[in-house]
Design a protein around this motif. Structure first.
Motif, PDB file in Angstrom:
ATOM      1  N   VAL A 125       0.812  -1.225   0.000  1.00 46.90           N
ATOM      2  CA  VAL A 125       0.000   0.000   0.000  1.00 46.90           C
ATOM      3  C   VAL A 125       0.839   1.266   0.000  1.00 46.90           C
ATOM      4  O   VAL A 125       0.308   2.352  -0.205  1.00 46.90           O
ATOM      5  CB  VAL A 125      -1.021   0.034   1.162  1.00 46.90           C
ATOM      6  CG1 VAL A 125      -1.985  -1.120   1.064  1.00 46.90           C
ATOM      7  CG2 VAL A 125      -0.336   0.079   2.507  1.00 46.90           C
ATOM      8  N   GLY A 126       2.136   1.126   0.198  1.00 47.10           N
ATOM      9  CA  GLY A 126       2.997   2.304   0.225  1.00 47.10           C
ATOM     10  C   GLY A 126       3.545   2.692  -1.128  1.00 47.10           C
ATOM     11  O   GLY A 126       4.276   3.667  -1.244  1.00 47.10           O
TER      12      GLY A 126
ATOM     13  N   ARG B 222      -0.439   0.492 -18.244  1.00 50.84           N
ATOM     14  CA  ARG B 222       0.474  -0.552 -17.769  1.00 50.84           C
ATOM     15  C   ARG B 222       0.551  -0.559 -16.248  1.00 50.84           C
ATOM     16  O   ARG B 222       0.504  -1.612 -15.612  1.00 50.84           O
ATOM     17  CB  ARG B 222       1.867  -0.358 -18.367  1.00 50.84           C
ATOM     18  CG  ARG B 222       2.842  -1.421 -17.911  1.00 50.84           C
ATOM     19  CD  ARG B 222       4.262  -1.160 -18.434  1.00 50.84           C
ATOM     20  NE  ARG B 222       5.200  -2.163 -18.016  1.00 50.84           N
ATOM     21  CZ  ARG B 222       5.645  -2.369 -16.786  1.00 50.84           C
ATOM     22  NH1 ARG B 222       5.209  -1.614 -15.802  1.00 50.84           N
ATOM     23  NH2 ARG B 222       6.512  -3.317 -16.505  1.00 50.84           N
ATOM     24  N   MET B 223       0.709   0.616 -15.626  1.00 51.16           N
ATOM     25  CA  MET B 223       0.824   0.669 -14.165  1.00 51.16           C
ATOM     26  C   MET B 223      -0.473   0.247 -13.476  1.00 51.16           C
ATOM     27  O   MET B 223      -0.436  -0.403 -12.426  1.00 51.16           O
ATOM     28  CB  MET B 223       1.231   2.065 -13.693  1.00 51.16           C
ATOM     29  CG  MET B 223       2.709   2.338 -13.798  1.00 51.16           C
ATOM     30  SD  MET B 223       3.790   1.035 -13.140  1.00 51.16           S
ATOM     31  CE  MET B 223       3.224   0.844 -11.483  1.00 51.16           C
ATOM     32  N   LEU B 224      -1.604   0.582 -14.075  1.00 48.44           N
ATOM     33  CA  LEU B 224      -2.872   0.152 -13.499  1.00 48.44           C
ATOM     34  C   LEU B 224      -2.970  -1.375 -13.571  1.00 48.44           C
ATOM     35  O   LEU B 224      -3.377  -2.022 -12.602  1.00 48.44           O
ATOM     36  CB  LEU B 224      -4.056   0.810 -14.207  1.00 48.44           C
ATOM     37  CG  LEU B 224      -5.436   0.435 -13.672  1.00 48.44           C
ATOM     38  CD1 LEU B 224      -5.560   0.695 -12.173  1.00 48.44           C
ATOM     39  CD2 LEU B 224      -6.515   1.192 -14.443  1.00 48.44           C
ATOM     40  N   THR B 225      -2.568  -1.952 -14.694  1.00 52.54           N
ATOM     41  CA  THR B 225      -2.589  -3.405 -14.838  1.00 52.54           C
ATOM     42  C   THR B 225      -1.683  -4.067 -13.805  1.00 52.54           C
ATOM     43  O   THR B 225      -2.083  -5.017 -13.117  1.00 52.54           O
ATOM     44  CB  THR B 225      -2.145  -3.812 -16.263  1.00 52.54           C
ATOM     45  OG1 THR B 225      -3.061  -3.248 -17.203  1.00 52.54           O
ATOM     46  CG2 THR B 225      -2.113  -5.315 -16.426  1.00 52.54           C
ATOM     47  N   VAL B 226      -0.459  -3.570 -13.664  1.00 51.97           N
ATOM     48  CA  VAL B 226       0.505  -4.124 -12.703  1.00 51.97           C
ATOM     49  C   VAL B 226      -0.030  -3.985 -11.283  1.00 51.97           C
ATOM     50  O   VAL B 226       0.046  -4.921 -10.468  1.00 51.97           O
ATOM     51  CB  VAL B 226       1.879  -3.442 -12.860  1.00 51.97           C
ATOM     52  CG1 VAL B 226       2.801  -3.769 -11.704  1.00 51.97           C
ATOM     53  CG2 VAL B 226       2.516  -3.819 -14.185  1.00 51.97           C
ATOM     54  N   THR B 227      -0.577  -2.831 -10.963  1.00 53.75           N
ATOM     55  CA  THR B 227      -1.094  -2.578  -9.616  1.00 53.75           C
ATOM     56  C   THR B 227      -2.275  -3.490  -9.302  1.00 53.75           C
ATOM     57  O   THR B 227      -2.334  -4.091  -8.215  1.00 53.75           O
ATOM     58  CB  THR B 227      -1.490  -1.096  -9.465  1.00 53.75           C
ATOM     59  OG1 THR B 227      -0.342  -0.288  -9.716  1.00 53.75           O
ATOM     60  CG2 THR B 227      -2.036  -0.796  -8.084  1.00 53.75           C
ATOM     61  N   LEU B 228      -3.202  -3.614 -10.233  1.00 53.75           N
ATOM     62  CA  LEU B 228      -4.362  -4.484 -10.013  1.00 53.75           C
ATOM     63  C   LEU B 228      -3.935  -5.937  -9.826  1.00 53.75           C
ATOM     64  O   LEU B 228      -4.456  -6.630  -8.957  1.00 53.75           O
ATOM     65  CB  LEU B 228      -5.351  -4.364 -11.171  1.00 53.75           C
ATOM     66  CG  LEU B 228      -6.165  -3.075 -11.185  1.00 53.75           C
ATOM     67  CD1 LEU B 228      -6.855  -2.896 -12.534  1.00 53.75           C
ATOM     68  CD2 LEU B 228      -7.191  -3.059 -10.053  1.00 53.75           C
ATOM     69  N   ARG B 229      -2.974  -6.386 -10.615  1.00 55.36           N
ATOM     70  CA  ARG B 229      -2.494  -7.770 -10.477  1.00 55.36           C
ATOM     71  C   ARG B 229      -1.846  -7.990  -9.106  1.00 55.36           C
ATOM     72  O   ARG B 229      -2.037  -9.032  -8.480  1.00 55.36           O
ATOM     73  CB  ARG B 229      -1.499  -8.104 -11.576  1.00 55.36           C
ATOM     74  CG  ARG B 229      -2.185  -8.270 -12.906  1.00 55.36           C
ATOM     75  CD  ARG B 229      -1.227  -8.821 -13.907  1.00 55.36           C
ATOM     76  NE  ARG B 229      -1.953  -9.879 -14.586  1.00 55.36           N
ATOM     77  CZ  ARG B 229      -1.419 -10.725 -15.396  1.00 55.36           C
ATOM     78  NH1 ARG B 229      -0.139 -10.688 -15.626  1.00 55.36           N
ATOM     79  NH2 ARG B 229      -2.147 -11.632 -15.985  1.00 55.36           N
ATOM     80  N   SER B 230      -1.073  -7.017  -8.649  1.00 57.69           N
ATOM     81  CA  SER B 230      -0.434  -7.138  -7.333  1.00 57.69           C
ATOM     82  C   SER B 230      -1.471  -7.158  -6.218  1.00 57.69           C
ATOM     83  O   SER B 230      -1.377  -7.957  -5.283  1.00 57.69           O
ATOM     84  CB  SER B 230       0.540  -5.985  -7.108  1.00 57.69           C
ATOM     85  OG  SER B 230       1.607  -6.059  -8.018  1.00 57.69           O
TER      86      SER B 230
END
Length: 137
Positions: A37-38, A69-77
């Protein structure tokens, strides 16, 4: 973790909190959560999803400055950590919706506490920065 003491006083609060205890591999629960979350985007995604599930493009529009891309990476994480769930609806084309899990909803309480602290102390932090910068100049 060995807690330093000051003049024989009680153990400081953070040292007595199990969230800061290291496990057998040397990991710390707080560190694992802060790693998630940080980062730059996770908290904004959680914030945006808290009221209701959302489709990808709606999330992208709601979170200023995030790339696809960052939204995809963030959602996957977030999905990997069990905070977000991804639902694919059998339509043509498929409709994908993201929502917070029960665990994802539960993180709102500690994050809200941090937000309250930030709102209560922002002016004091700014004053301290200004005083420090003035002394350095």
């Amino acid at each position: 973790m060995n807690a330093p003491t000051r003049n024989g006083s009680a153990t400081p609060l953070l040292y007595s909190n199990p969230g800061f205890d290291r496990d057998a591999e040397g990991g710390c629960p707080v560190r694992e959560v802060l790693d998630r979350v940080g980062d730059t985007w996770s908290l904004l995604v959680l914030f945006t999803l808290q009221p209701a599930p959302c489709r990808f493009n709606a999330l992208k529009r709601a979170i200023e400055g995030i790339s696809q891309r960052m939204l995809t990476v963030t959602l996957r994480s977030l999905e990997r950590d069990g905070l977000v769930t991804r639902t694919v609806k059998p339509t043509t084309p498929p409709e994908v919706e993201y929502s917070l899990t029960e665990l994802g909803q539960s993180i709102a309480v500690p994050v809200a506490a941090l937000g309250s602290w930030a709102a209560d102390n922002r002016d004091r932090l700014r004053q301290a920065r200004d005083a420090f910068d003035a002394a350095e100049a």
